[in-house]
Motif scaffolding. Sequence first.
Motif, PDB file in Angstrom:
ATOM      1  N   THR A  10       0.807  -1.225   0.000  1.00 18.28           N
ATOM      2  CA  THR A  10       0.000   0.000   0.000  1.00 18.28           C
ATOM      3  C   THR A  10       0.838   1.272   0.000  1.00 18.28           C
ATOM      4  OG1 THR A  10      -0.123   0.004   2.420  1.00 18.28           O
ATOM      5  CG2 THR A  10      -1.873  -1.163   1.226  1.00 18.28           C
ATOM      6  N   SER A  11       2.152   1.153   0.174  1.00 19.34           N
ATOM      7  CA  SER A  11       2.996   2.343   0.268  1.00 19.34           C
ATOM      8  C   SER A  11       3.195   3.027  -1.074  1.00 19.34           C
ATOM      9  CB  SER A  11       4.358   1.967   0.852  1.00 19.34           C
ATOM     10  OG  SER A  11       5.108   1.195  -0.087  1.00 19.34           O
ATOM     11  N   LEU A  12       3.054   2.251  -2.170  1.00 19.57           N
ATOM     12  CA  LEU A  12       3.301   2.742  -3.529  1.00 19.57           C
ATOM     13  C   LEU A  12       4.751   3.183  -3.714  1.00 19.57           C
ATOM     14  CD1 LEU A  12      -0.018   4.714  -4.262  1.00 19.57           C
ATOM     15  CD2 LEU A  12       0.552   2.333  -4.748  1.00 19.57           C
ATOM     16  N   VAL A  13       5.640   2.643  -2.915  1.00 20.38           N
ATOM     17  CA  VAL A  13       7.073   2.834  -3.130  1.00 20.38           C
ATOM     18  C   VAL A  13       7.494   1.932  -4.284  1.00 20.38           C
ATOM     19  CG1 VAL A  13       9.367   2.492  -2.119  1.00 20.38           C
ATOM     20  CG2 VAL A  13       7.531   3.486  -0.751  1.00 20.38           C
TER      21      VAL A  13
ATOM     22  N   TYR B 142      -2.012  18.785  -5.363  1.00 18.80           N
ATOM     23  CA  TYR B 142      -3.023  17.761  -5.093  1.00 18.80           C
ATOM     24  C   TYR B 142      -4.376  18.390  -4.810  1.00 18.80           C
ATOM     25  CZ  TYR B 142      -5.879  14.671  -2.255  1.00 18.80           C
ATOM     26  OH  TYR B 142      -6.950  13.970  -1.744  1.00 18.80           O
ATOM     27  N   ASN B 143      -4.420  19.396  -3.954  1.00 23.90           N
ATOM     28  CA  ASN B 143      -5.690  20.017  -3.577  1.00 23.90           C
ATOM     29  C   ASN B 143      -6.355  20.707  -4.757  1.00 23.90           C
ATOM     30  OD1 ASN B 143      -5.890  19.319  -0.783  1.00 23.90           O
ATOM     31  ND2 ASN B 143      -4.262  20.777  -0.325  1.00 23.90           N
ATOM     32  N   ALA B 144      -5.570  21.292  -5.635  1.00 23.71           N
ATOM     33  CA  ALA B 144      -6.145  21.904  -6.838  1.00 23.71           C
ATOM     34  C   ALA B 144      -6.784  20.835  -7.720  1.00 23.71           C
ATOM     35  CB  ALA B 144      -5.062  22.658  -7.607  1.00 23.71           C
TER      36      ALA B 144
ATOM     37  N   ALA C 229      -9.854   7.307   3.768  1.00 23.32           N
ATOM     38  CA  ALA C 229     -10.793   7.307   2.643  1.00 23.32           C
ATOM     39  C   ALA C 229     -11.777   8.461   2.762  1.00 23.32           C
ATOM     40  CB  ALA C 229     -11.545   5.978   2.582  1.00 23.32           C
ATOM     41  N   GLY C 230     -12.247   8.701   3.983  1.00 27.45           N
ATOM     42  CA  GLY C 230     -13.138   9.834   4.210  1.00 27.45           C
ATOM     43  C   GLY C 230     -12.444  11.160   4.004  1.00 27.45           C
ATOM     44  N   ASN C 231     -11.164  11.246   4.390  1.00 23.63           N
ATOM     45  CA  ASN C 231     -10.386  12.463   4.155  1.00 23.63           C
ATOM     46  C   ASN C 231     -10.312  12.785   2.676  1.00 23.63           C
ATOM     47  OD1 ASN C 231      -7.782  12.193   6.745  1.00 23.63           O
ATOM     48  ND2 ASN C 231      -9.966  12.627   6.884  1.00 23.63           N
ATOM     49  N   VAL C 232     -10.049  11.762   1.855  1.00 20.76           N
ATOM     50  CA  VAL C 232      -9.934  11.978   0.412  1.00 20.76           C
ATOM     51  C   VAL C 232     -11.264  12.456  -0.167  1.00 20.76           C
ATOM     52  CG1 VAL C 232      -9.545  10.851  -1.814  1.00 20.76           C
ATOM     53  CG2 VAL C 232      -8.034  10.359   0.114  1.00 20.76           C
ATOM     54  N   LEU C 233     -12.348  11.822   0.237  1.00 19.29           N
ATOM     55  CA  LEU C 233     -13.663  12.266  -0.245  1.00 19.29           C
ATOM     56  C   LEU C 233     -13.929  13.702   0.178  1.00 19.29           C
ATOM     57  CD1 LEU C 233     -15.858   9.078   0.399  1.00 19.29           C
ATOM     58  CD2 LEU C 233     -14.777   9.831  -1.744  1.00 19.29           C
ATOM     59  N   ASP C 234     -13.524  14.041   1.379  1.00 23.02           N
ATOM     60  CA  ASP C 234     -13.681  15.417   1.852  1.00 23.02           C
ATOM     61  C   ASP C 234     -12.829  16.377   1.033  1.00 23.02           C
ATOM     62  OD1 ASP C 234     -14.703  17.355   3.840  1.00 23.02           O
ATOM     63  OD2 ASP C 234     -12.615  17.481   4.462  1.00 23.02           O
ATOM     64  N   ASP C 235     -11.622  15.959   0.672  1.00 28.55           N
ATOM     65  CA  ASP C 235     -10.757  16.783  -0.175  1.00 28.55           C
ATOM     66  C   ASP C 235     -11.434  17.091  -1.508  1.00 28.55           C
ATOM     67  OD1 ASP C 235      -8.791  16.632   1.767  1.00 28.55           O
ATOM     68  OD2 ASP C 235      -7.738  14.962   0.806  1.00 28.55           O
ATOM     69  N   VAL C 236     -12.171  16.115  -2.015  1.00 26.44           N
ATOM     70  CA  VAL C 236     -12.842  16.263  -3.307  1.00 26.44           C
ATOM     71  C   VAL C 236     -14.159  17.019  -3.170  1.00 26.44           C
ATOM     72  CG1 VAL C 236     -13.846  14.966  -5.240  1.00 26.44           C
ATOM     73  CG2 VAL C 236     -11.720  14.188  -4.195  1.00 26.44           C
TER      74      VAL C 236
ATOM     75  N   THR D 228      -1.219   8.435   2.602  1.00 27.85           N
ATOM     76  CA  THR D 228      -0.074   9.188   2.100  1.00 27.85           C
ATOM     77  C   THR D 228      -0.490  10.001   0.872  1.00 27.85           C
ATOM     78  OG1 THR D 228       0.654   7.446   0.573  1.00 27.85           O
ATOM     79  CG2 THR D 228       1.474   7.346   2.846  1.00 27.85           C
ATOM     80  N   LEU D 229       0.382  10.920   0.469  1.00 27.39           N
ATOM     81  CA  LEU D 229       0.108  11.703  -0.733  1.00 27.39           C
ATOM     82  C   LEU D 229       0.041  10.811  -1.960  1.00 27.39           C
ATOM     83  CD1 LEU D 229      -0.225  14.350  -2.277  1.00 27.39           C
ATOM     84  CD2 LEU D 229       2.271  14.608  -2.253  1.00 27.39           C
ATOM     85  N   ARG D 230       0.920   9.844  -2.043  1.00 22.78           N
ATOM     86  CA  ARG D 230       0.891   8.933  -3.191  1.00 22.78           C
ATOM     87  C   ARG D 230      -0.440   8.181  -3.245  1.00 22.78           C
ATOM     88  NH1 ARG D 230       6.975   6.322  -3.995  1.00 22.78           N
ATOM     89  NH2 ARG D 230       8.094   8.294  -3.717  1.00 22.78           N
ATOM     90  N   ALA D 231      -0.904   7.742  -2.090  1.00 24.77           N
ATOM     91  CA  ALA D 231      -2.181   7.031  -2.047  1.00 24.77           C
ATOM     92  C   ALA D 231      -3.335   7.957  -2.399  1.00 24.77           C
ATOM     93  CB  ALA D 231      -2.392   6.421  -0.667  1.00 24.77           C
ATOM     94  N   ALA D 232      -3.288   9.187  -1.907  1.00 25.91           N
ATOM     95  CA  ALA D 232      -4.355  10.148  -2.207  1.00 25.91           C
ATOM     96  C   ALA D 232      -4.400  10.463  -3.700  1.00 25.91           C
ATOM     97  CB  ALA D 232      -4.158  11.422  -1.394  1.00 25.91           C
ATOM     98  N   ASP D 233      -3.237  10.635  -4.308  1.00 26.36           N
ATOM     99  CA  ASP D 233      -3.189  10.870  -5.757  1.00 26.36           C
ATOM    100  C   ASP D 233      -3.784   9.696  -6.523  1.00 26.36           C
ATOM    101  OD1 ASP D 233      -2.189  13.426  -6.375  1.00 26.36           O
ATOM    102  OD2 ASP D 233      -0.151  12.832  -5.869  1.00 26.36           O
ATOM    103  N   ALA D 234      -3.432   8.482  -6.092  1.00 23.86           N
ATOM    104  CA  ALA D 234      -3.972   7.292  -6.753  1.00 23.86           C
ATOM    105  C   ALA D 234      -5.478   7.194  -6.552  1.00 23.86           C
ATOM    106  CB  ALA D 234      -3.276   6.042  -6.204  1.00 23.86           C
ATOM    107  N   ALA D 235      -5.969   7.574  -5.380  1.00 30.28           N
ATOM    108  CA  ALA D 235      -7.410   7.546  -5.111  1.00 30.28           C
ATOM    109  C   ALA D 235      -8.149   8.533  -6.013  1.00 30.28           C
ATOM    110  CB  ALA D 235      -7.677   7.860  -3.642  1.00 30.28           C
ATOM    111  N   LEU D 236      -7.561   9.701  -6.241  1.00 27.98           N
ATOM    112  CA  LEU D 236      -8.181  10.651  -7.173  1.00 27.98           C
ATOM    113  C   LEU D 236      -8.275  10.034  -8.564  1.00 27.98           C
ATOM    114  CD1 LEU D 236      -6.687  14.179  -6.330  1.00 27.98           C
ATOM    115  CD2 LEU D 236      -8.725  13.059  -5.415  1.00 27.98           C
ATOM    116  N   GLY D 237      -7.244   9.299  -8.953  1.00 30.45           N
ATOM    117  CA  GLY D 237      -7.293   8.619 -10.249  1.00 30.45           C
ATOM    118  C   GLY D 237      -8.420   7.610 -10.322  1.00 30.45           C
ATOM    119  N   ASP D 238      -8.662   6.890  -9.220  1.00 28.10           N
ATOM    120  CA  ASP D 238      -9.768   5.927  -9.178  1.00 28.10           C
ATOM    121  C   ASP D 238     -11.121   6.637  -9.305  1.00 28.10           C
ATOM    122  OD1 ASP D 238      -8.007   3.841  -8.869  1.00 28.10           O
ATOM    123  OD2 ASP D 238      -8.212   3.737  -6.688  1.00 28.10           O
ATOM    124  N   LEU D 239     -11.281   7.755  -8.615  1.00 33.82           N
ATOM    125  CA  LEU D 239     -12.526   8.516  -8.696  1.00 33.82           C
ATOM    126  C   LEU D 239     -12.757   9.040 -10.113  1.00 33.82           C
ATOM    127  CD1 LEU D 239     -12.271  10.480  -5.327  1.00 33.82           C
ATOM    128  CD2 LEU D 239     -14.051   8.813  -5.912  1.00 33.82           C
ATOM    129  N   GLU D 240     -11.702   9.548 -10.712  1.00 31.70           N
ATOM    130  CA  GLU D 240     -11.787  10.048 -12.096  1.00 31.70           C
ATOM    131  C   GLU D 240     -12.238   8.943 -13.042  1.00 31.70           C
ATOM    132  OE1 GLU D 240     -11.341  12.761 -15.248  1.00 31.70           O
ATOM    133  OE2 GLU D 240     -10.522  13.309 -13.273  1.00 31.70           O
TER     134      GLU D 240
END
Length: 371
Positions: free
Chosen positions: A132-135, A217-219, A256-263, A354-366
């Motif tokens: 899950t680290s996306l390293v 990321y926030n933009a 997961a809730g944080n990411v949805l809130d970000d969006v 993490t930021l990497r995970a959040a970026d990937a989650a945005l990709g999933d939502l898109e």
Amino acid sequence: MRRSASRRALALLFAPALIASACSSSDTTASSAGANDDASSNASDASEETEESPSSDTDESSSTGTEEPGDAVEAEPEPTTRIVSTSFGDFEVPTDPRRVVVLNSSLDLPTALDVGANVIGTLSFSGEKPATSLVSDEEWAALEILGTSVETSLERIVAAEPDLVLVPPNSEEEFELYADAVTSVPIVLTNRWQDDARNVADALNKVDEIDELLDDYNARATDLGQRIRAEHGDTTIAFLRIRPGSLRIHTSVHFAGNVLDDVGLSMPEMWRREVLDDPVANIMQRVEVISPEQVGLLSDADHIFVTVQGTAAQSEAEVQQAADDILGSALWATLPAVQTGQVNFVEGYWIAGTLRAADAALGDLEAYFFG
């Protein structure tokens, strides 16, 4: 070397299991030698006045004569250490750490790499790279593995000669073992992953770098949320993790809730939580464990995001059987989101924090909403 550290109650500390499943609080900037600019400015002014004054003038400037080169004010050296403030106290750390060891390879390591820190070693929870680290494989291969989260070798960490160690403290006593042996900073989880990322960056004197990444990321998150709401309205998403022996609904205060809130999206009312001041209490409300007979609690969700992920001790066959049992049940089939085909299966980084995970989650939502 640690300058000072205030003792805190153990109730503020986190268990290892929570660190592994959790998702990153104040920023402190490095102190600077402010006298440098004043000295340089004064020397520059004096030079300009000398060059602009004719030799025949008898004003105050010319009467003082020309400064000898040896009279110039020398710039003060840049400080080699700075103070980082944490919930454990204040710690003196290198201004520019060159050999960093990051003990939490799931949460703190990706952020340290993102901001350009020279990380030389880490721990592995299971002897392998955390999925899950996306390293990347290349990043992981460049690190010295100094032990596991279960069998940590302080001697190996000291032998690696780090000038800074980022420690996820399981207890104050445990952190003191590191702090007494090598320059260390505790990285304590907060209530939001972006604050966790800033804490890691602050310890590394890389706050500007993480702020730039988070601004990007926030933009992106804001733009995506506006497009989703324009086409789908105020839709709700529930997040379910299936693993052998338990079903876990992640609430709005989880990553997961944080990411949805970000969006700008939200979870169903039943799974929204208020952020609590008590960090331990806040962690305890991040996940609600339900039984297979309680999957009907997801009926209010317009969409359900599902991740199927077990623990390191559970086999793939066990995990898959647990998923088949739930997804093939009659109760699951009654959920409105299931009946309308609005179920999305996602990877385990949705619980990473993490930021990497959040970026990937945005990709999933898109991909889910726009193909």
